[in-house]
Structures are given as C-alpha cells and as structure tokens.
Design a protein around this motif. Sequence first.
Motif, short mmCIF file in Angstrom:
data_model
loop_
_atom_site.label_atom_id
_atom_site.label_comp_id
_atom_site.label_asym_id
_atom_site.label_seq_id
_atom_site.Cartn_x
_atom_site.Cartn_y
_atom_site.Cartn_z
N ILE A 1 -14.04 50.41 37.47
CA ILE A 1 -14.20 51.31 38.60
C ILE A 1 -13.42 50.74 39.77
CG2 ILE A 1 -15.85 52.49 40.08
CD1 ILE A 1 -15.88 53.12 37.05
N ARG A 2 -12.16 51.08 39.78
CA ARG A 2 -11.28 50.63 40.84
C ARG A 2 -10.52 51.84 41.36
NH1 ARG A 2 -7.31 47.37 38.06
NH2 ARG A 2 -7.81 48.83 36.44
N SER A 3 -10.17 51.81 42.63
CA SER A 3 -9.35 52.88 43.17
C SER A 3 -7.88 52.48 43.19
CB SER A 3 -9.82 53.22 44.58
OG SER A 3 -10.00 52.07 45.36
N PRO B 1 -18.93 45.69 39.74
CA PRO B 1 -20.21 46.18 40.26
C PRO B 1 -20.70 47.47 39.62
CG PRO B 1 -18.72 45.61 42.05
CD PRO B 1 -17.92 45.61 40.79
N PHE B 2 -19.77 48.36 39.22
CA PHE B 2 -20.17 49.68 38.76
C PHE B 2 -19.61 49.99 37.39
CE2 PHE B 2 -20.51 50.08 43.37
CZ PHE B 2 -21.70 50.77 43.52
N THR B 3 -20.30 50.87 36.69
CA THR B 3 -19.77 51.50 35.49
C THR B 3 -19.76 53.00 35.72
OG1 THR B 3 -21.94 51.71 34.44
CG2 THR B 3 -20.68 49.68 34.01
N GLY C 1 -15.26 51.02 45.00
CA GLY C 1 -14.14 50.43 44.29
C GLY C 1 -13.90 48.97 44.60
N LEU C 2 -14.59 48.44 45.62
CA LEU C 2 -14.41 47.03 45.95
C LEU C 2 -14.92 46.14 44.81
CD1 LEU C 2 -15.61 46.93 49.66
CD2 LEU C 2 -13.26 47.05 48.83
#
Length: 554
Positions: free
Chosen positions: A3-5, A89-91, A189-190
């Motif tokens: 999960i990155r921008s 941090p996220f999925t 996205g961090l």
Amino acid sequence: MRIRSVGIRLAVPITAIGLLLSGCSANSTEAGDVTITGTNQINPHDPSELRDGGNLRLTISALPQTFNPLHVDSDADASEVVSWTMPSPFTSNARGELSVDTNFFTSVEMTNTNPQVITYTINPEAVWSDGTPITWEDLASQAHAQSGKDPEYLVAATSGFDRVEKVERGADDRQAVVTFNKHYAEWQGLFGYLLPKAATASPQAFNDFYRNGMPLSAGPFTVTNIDRAQNRITLGRNPKWWGDTPKLDTVTYSVLDIPARIAAVQNNELDSTDISGIAEVTTARNTPGIQVLRTPLPRFSHFTFNGAPGSILEDPALRRAIAKGIDRQAIASATQLGVVSDPKPLNNHIYMQGQEGYQDNAGVVAYNPEQAAKELDDLGWKLNGTVREKDGRKLVIRDVMYQQDLWVQTAKIAQQNLAAIGVELKIETYPGQGLFTDIIDPGNFDIAQFTWIGSVLPLGALPQIYAYNPEVPLSNKGKIGSPELNALIEDTISELDPKKAIELANQADRMIFEEMHSLPITQSPGTVAQRNEVANWGAFGLASPDYTKVGFLK
C-alpha cells in the motif's frame, strides 16, 4: 500489493495496465464484466488444503541494482522480491479497501487533523530478523531520510514525508506519533515499506545498506541467497517471524527474458508468470496443467516525452502535435484484442478505467492526424520529402524501450502513424538491465516506453512523477512541468476531503495532458499463466498477497 502511493517504473512490461477488478471465471481472458468492485483470481484455498513446504518458482527481469525499495535505483523487480520480507502498515482487499496489517501494527489512526497527526502502535511481538524490536525510532529515522531535506539521501520519492514536522515517541518505544506541518491526503501510504533505522540512519546507509543484499528484514521470509552467476534469488522462512507459519519453505526468483517465460511454465520450470497478448494467453489456455488468471492491475504503459532544454521535443506545442498523430485506439486493439473484450486506450494519468475518479481528460491530444499535420506546419516543421524539417533539423525522434514484442508492436504502430504526418520515429530496444540507469535516467531518449505501477492510493504519483523541480527531479524522467502544475499538485495532495481531492486530481491531469508530459497507452489486463497446483497466488488486482498462505495443493 504494497500500500504505497509511489509509482514504480517497470522496465519489463506487460502489455497494459489498470486499477480494475475482475469477476470472471478462472479461465476467462476477456474483460467484458470487469468492475472495480469485483473479485480477484488467485486460486483461493484454505491453508488446510495446502501441503507444508515447497519452493515457489517465480521470475524477474534483472537482479535488482539495490534491495532498498525507497532508493531511486529501485524498480519493480526489487519491490517484488522485497515485499515478502518487510513490514507495511496496511493491506488491501480485492476492492481496494484498506485495513491495518496487525502482524506489524496493532493500530494506525489519524488522531488529530489540525495539525494532522497519525499514531502508529507497533505490534509488541514485531522484531527485525536479528531479533531487535521494531520501534518508533525506525519510523523516525525513515521519515527523516525520505523528507527530501538532505539531498544525499537518493530517494525515489518523498511521498508525504516532506510534510512531516516531527516523529515522536508515544506511550512507549512501540508507538510513534507523526505530526505533519501540512495536510497529506494519502497518509495511509506512509511507511509502505518500513526499513530498520540501520538502513536510514545516514545517506551512506540509505544508499548502501541494501545495495547488494538484505542483512535485515522483518517479514515472513528473508533473502537467504543471491546467486549472481545463476541470476537467482532465494527466499526462505524467517526464523524470527512471529506470525502464522508460512506454507512455503522457499521462494526462488530467476532472471528470465519475457519471451522465454511462457515456455518455462509449460516445461514446469516456473510456477507462475505474467503474460500478455493473445498469443501467450492462447498458448497458456491450451497447455494442460496451466490456468489463465486475470485481474486488471494498477499499472499502465505510456510514452514519456523528453522535454528537457535542448531536446527536440522541448516545445510542448510540438509534443501535443505529435501526440495527436498517434492512434492509441489502434494500439489498444492490436495489443489487447482477444485478451479483453473491448480494448480501449487509457485517458487519465492518475485513475484507471473503472476506478472512482476516472474520467477522460485526453481530449486535448485526441487522435487527429489532419490537425496534427496543420499544427506541425504552423510550428515551422515543413515537409521536405517524407520527413519534416525546421532550421535544417529533421523531425526524427528516438523511441527507446525494453526489447519485448508487444513494446515493439506498439512502437511500430506509432511509427506508421507518425510517418503519415512527416515524423520519423526510430525504434531502439535495450535489455532490461541498465535501461533506466544508462538510457532513460540520463535523458538519452526523445520518447521512452515503459510502465508505471501504482496502488490503491494514486495521488502520491503526482509529486513523484508529474511535479518538476530541476534540483530534485525524482521520477520526472522527461523533465517536464510548470509552477502552475506544481501548485495544483500541492493543493491536491493537501486535500483531506476525498471527493475534492478527486476533482483537483483531474484538474491536474488535464494540465498534464496539455503539457504533454506523457501519453498513456493502455492499462493492464493483468493476465497470469499459473500451474494448477499453486494456491493463493496469481492475479491479485488491488489486493495484497498473504505470503503465509501461498503454497501448493495437497
């Protein structure tokens, strides 16, 4: 998917790319019923149906130049390998909905808006592969490295870290409190890849710690061997991993040219590989023991123009005229017909077809060869024989790309289109190794064909790719931009209201088309050829893999 921008360059393309989801059956190859709210195709099975152990054989285009996924030298191959080994941090699920990855963080939440504050609470069991705890200091060190304040850190993108005022210790060492000095829309996205502070403590560490290997990691797998003679990377189970035990023993990535990949799956030398074009899809469908999985991906192919001072395409009016001479619908039909039911060109740099926010902003460069020819005349590029000239300079354009049939097919269609309006397009192909560092990054091109990979958080690509600062160009390969676009991008990524952010992003996209920074071609159909016994792997679409559940059926 991480999960990155951040957009990642991909030197070894699949035909086309996108943020769509598929509800098709496992062996379907057409996209008529693809929607953004569909499901993906990964041959899902409960882990109890999988055997313990086994080696999953995958492929990359070249050994990574660095294993630091945040470094400017990183690429999609590095990200593919590293994603098995590092915290995030996220999925995301197949609909692009985010949730905290509790393997690494027990909570991540925005705890204030003025100023914007994000509080990260780290899983108390989370440790690096040497046994040291993951702490707030890792986040603080990385935030500094990616802030852009020290140009000696060769970051691919600042990705919101340029807005971080401070990172402080929270309730204990396992909590980080991140305070912003400006709002950042895509704060989720961090830390899409969280690195240990040993890798970010200094510019030298950032540039060199992961240059030739991965001495520290924290995922379910670690890099256990890099065989440069055999062009092979092996990952094994992380003995310090605190989560569910992975089903696989090992994962092997071998460097393999795209034309050889489908045969390698047929010959049981690979277990899964991306494929593109109707020929490869047909071959895979007709091979016993192989299934074709398809879920469109958040990535797209494009022509990037070189607008740097002194380049032949420095004038944006000339770039627009040339873009109007390229029949992108013909390219979409030629490269995707039979793979998807209704091939269409992509008409947005930020959002993919079917994604909320997508709209056609490409009207300013719509295919119109008659208008293109008139504009070239008006700009002083007059026909002299079959090729136009101006001030003794012929309108000859070098188009560089990775050596792969579908890229060349795309270039040949553009070549024929442009010849009809008096523009000569010279096609130059290169191996994946060195395409960016030796050719594209130094600006040794007029047009470059490659692929951007995005994520469920697309706005972060705006400052990375489309904003332009001559001192810190980041991933703006063509060195094209304007203060007005920079200001609009700033407003977009500062907007915490998602609806308003979409409106601003589309305004920015229209300006990107007007500047003719780059011309999107197609989004990816996301086709994968995979052996039938492989489970919980394949065409993920927007979803994040669960690396502990990938394996082989009993």
